[in-house]
Motif scaffolding. Structure first.
Motif, PDB file in Angstrom:
ATOM      1  N   ARG A 107     -10.717  28.358  27.402  1.00  0.00           N
ATOM      2  CA  ARG A 107     -11.375  27.379  28.282  1.00  0.00           C
ATOM      3  C   ARG A 107     -12.848  27.722  28.428  1.00  0.00           C
ATOM      4  N   LYS A 164      -3.069  23.949  27.943  1.00  0.00           N
ATOM      5  CA  LYS A 164      -4.495  23.592  27.882  1.00  0.00           C
ATOM      6  C   LYS A 164      -4.513  22.325  27.034  1.00  0.00           C
ATOM      7  N   SER A 215      -1.297  28.201  28.664  1.00  0.00           N
ATOM      8  CA  SER A 215      -2.152  27.341  27.843  1.00  0.00           C
ATOM      9  C   SER A 215      -1.458  26.883  26.569  1.00  0.00           C
TER      10      SER A 215
END
Length: 195
Positions: free
Chosen positions: A109, A184, A121
């Protein structure tokens, strides 16, 4: 008569930086251009400029992940520090041979990097859009990043085996069980969708 084709192995010194510039399939170290992969040496020279030295595989598999390229990859394994992936596509072109990549925790990120947890994620089996940030080491282990909104998980399956639907930038939901899982999530641009 064409000069004999020179083959090289990863890590081999090809020439000094005075003699040529690094092209695809190479990297520079200590003033030398070195081969990043096994293949044949190719030199292209512009008028008056240094020749660009590249390493190419046979004509079919010349396409290689390059720094800045957007790649589609599949997560193989994860631990607390990184996710290991196999690179399947560069842009929309399928690769004939598999390249390994790593997405480190700090490259997942763009914000709050210290709070990122890999297992929240990615999960093994996820299909991820990522950007190549470094050509990595001799084992052709590319370093990848998902630190842009457009990058991240594009396809994930729930524990029930259904393809999940993204509901936010950090969650996907199973259409069967309605259970939510953390990911994510990529905000996919239309041109990157593998249809």
């Amino acid at each position: 008569m064409a000069p004999p084709v020179r083959c090289c192995v990863p890590g081999e010194r090809l020439c000094s930086l005075e003699e040529g510039a690094a092209g695809s399939g190479t990297y520079t170290r200590h003033g030398y251009v070195c081969a990043a992969l096994a293949g044949c040496l190719a030199k292209t020279s512009e008028d008056g400029a240094l020749p660009v030295v590249s390493v190419v595989r046979d004509a079919e598999s010349q396409l290689l992940p390059d720094v800045g390229a957007i790649v589609t990859c599949k997560v193989c394994s994860i631990n607390s520090r990184f996710a290991k992936v196999h690179i399947l596509y560069i842009g929309s072109t399928p690769l004939k041979s598999t390249f390994r990549g790593t997405i480190r925790r700090e490259d997942i990120r763009a914000t709050e990097k210290d709070k990122v947890e890999v297992y929240k994620s990615f999960r093994p089996g996820d299909i991820v859009l990522a950007k190549v940030i470094s050509l990595g080491d001799m084992q052709s282990n590319y370093l990848l990043s998902t630190a842009e909104n457009e990058l991240g998980v594009v396809v994930a399956h729930s524990e029930a085996g259904a393809q999940m639907v993204p509901i936010s930038w950090c969650e996907m939901q199973c259409p069967r069980t309605h259970s939510k899982e953390l990911r994510k999530v990529a905000r996919v641009q239309p041109e990157f969708l593998q249809t």
